[in-house]
Design a protein around this motif. Structure first.
Motif, PDB file in Angstrom:
ATOM      1  N   SER A  24      21.950 125.494  22.819  1.00 35.33           N
ATOM      2  CA  SER A  24      21.649 124.624  21.793  1.00 35.33           C
ATOM      3  C   SER A  24      20.057 124.306  21.862  1.00 35.33           C
ATOM      4  CB  SER A  24      22.120 123.140  21.748  1.00 35.33           C
ATOM      5  OG  SER A  24      21.894 122.446  23.125  1.00 35.33           O
ATOM      6  N   GLY A  25      19.347 124.614  23.075  1.00 44.73           N
ATOM      7  CA  GLY A  25      17.915 124.415  23.384  1.00 44.73           C
ATOM      8  C   GLY A  25      18.020 123.361  24.313  1.00 44.73           C
ATOM      9  N   ARG A  26      18.803 122.297  24.338  1.00 44.78           N
ATOM     10  CA  ARG A  26      18.684 121.167  25.177  1.00 44.78           C
ATOM     11  C   ARG A  26      18.897 121.732  26.788  1.00 44.78           C
ATOM     12  NH1 ARG A  26      23.049 116.842  23.461  1.00 44.78           N
ATOM     13  NH2 ARG A  26      21.939 115.762  25.053  1.00 44.78           N
ATOM     14  N   ALA A  27      18.415 120.875  27.606  1.00 40.82           N
ATOM     15  CA  ALA A  27      18.208 121.065  28.971  1.00 40.82           C
ATOM     16  C   ALA A  27      19.385 120.322  29.554  1.00 40.82           C
ATOM     17  CB  ALA A  27      16.852 120.505  29.379  1.00 40.82           C
ATOM     18  N   ALA A  28      19.740 120.939  30.858  1.00 40.29           N
ATOM     19  CA  ALA A  28      20.934 119.975  31.495  1.00 40.29           C
ATOM     20  C   ALA A  28      20.886 120.365  32.865  1.00 40.29           C
ATOM     21  CB  ALA A  28      22.161 120.843  31.228  1.00 40.29           C
ATOM     22  N   THR A  29      21.079 119.557  33.702  1.00 42.22           N
ATOM     23  CA  THR A  29      21.111 119.828  35.239  1.00 42.22           C
ATOM     24  C   THR A  29      22.386 120.232  35.859  1.00 42.22           C
ATOM     25  OG1 THR A  29      21.566 117.164  35.608  1.00 42.22           O
ATOM     26  CG2 THR A  29      19.252 117.921  35.479  1.00 42.22           C
ATOM     27  N   GLU A  30      23.286 120.077  35.046  1.00 40.35           N
ATOM     28  CA  GLU A  30      24.705 120.738  35.329  1.00 40.35           C
ATOM     29  C   GLU A  30      25.205 121.595  34.415  1.00 40.35           C
ATOM     30  OE1 GLU A  30      27.486 117.806  37.709  1.00 40.35           O
ATOM     31  OE2 GLU A  30      26.360 116.351  36.044  1.00 40.35           O
ATOM     32  N   TYR A  31      26.101 122.478  34.820  1.00 38.68           N
ATOM     33  CA  TYR A  31      26.606 123.673  34.069  1.00 38.68           C
ATOM     34  C   TYR A  31      27.974 124.233  34.531  1.00 38.68           C
ATOM     35  CZ  TYR A  31      26.711 127.807  31.206  1.00 38.68           C
ATOM     36  OH  TYR A  31      27.114 128.949  30.523  1.00 38.68           O
ATOM     37  N   PHE A  32      28.641 124.372  33.531  1.00 44.06           N
ATOM     38  CA  PHE A  32      30.321 124.872  33.976  1.00 44.06           C
ATOM     39  C   PHE A  32      30.346 126.125  33.386  1.00 44.06           C
ATOM     40  CE2 PHE A  32      34.774 125.627  33.115  1.00 44.06           C
ATOM     41  CZ  PHE A  32      35.150 124.847  34.194  1.00 44.06           C
ATOM     42  N   ASP A  33      30.299 127.230  34.201  1.00 39.06           N
ATOM     43  CA  ASP A  33      30.439 128.410  33.858  1.00 39.06           C
ATOM     44  C   ASP A  33      31.847 129.147  33.970  1.00 39.06           C
ATOM     45  OD1 ASP A  33      30.197 131.186  33.685  1.00 39.06           O
ATOM     46  OD2 ASP A  33      28.326 131.406  35.027  1.00 39.06           O
TER      47      ASP A  33
END
Length: 61
Positions: A24-33
């Motif tokens: 979406s272009g938003r930044a995140a510090t956590e990600y679930f792959d």
């Protein structure tokens, strides 16, 4: 394996921390792959077994 154990194993396999730019272009510090747990046949088999009770697992390590 309890529901909590399964949740912990999924989290351990898939949770990443860092600086990510989401689609979406938003930044995140956590990600679930999700691809990280999909690469673990034992874990994926347990997830599938929970999603379709009564079906026998096919993967045998």
């Amino acid at each position: 394996m309890t529901h909590s154990d399964l949740a912990r194993r999924i989290h351990e396999a898939s949770h990443l921390e860092g600086h990510f730019t989401l689609r979406s272009g938003r930044a995140a510090t956590e990600y679930f792959d999700k691809y990280r747990f999909e690469g673990d046949p034992v874990l994926l088999d347990e997830i599938a077994r929970r999603m379709a009770p009564g079906r026998r697992a096919k993967y045998r390590p």
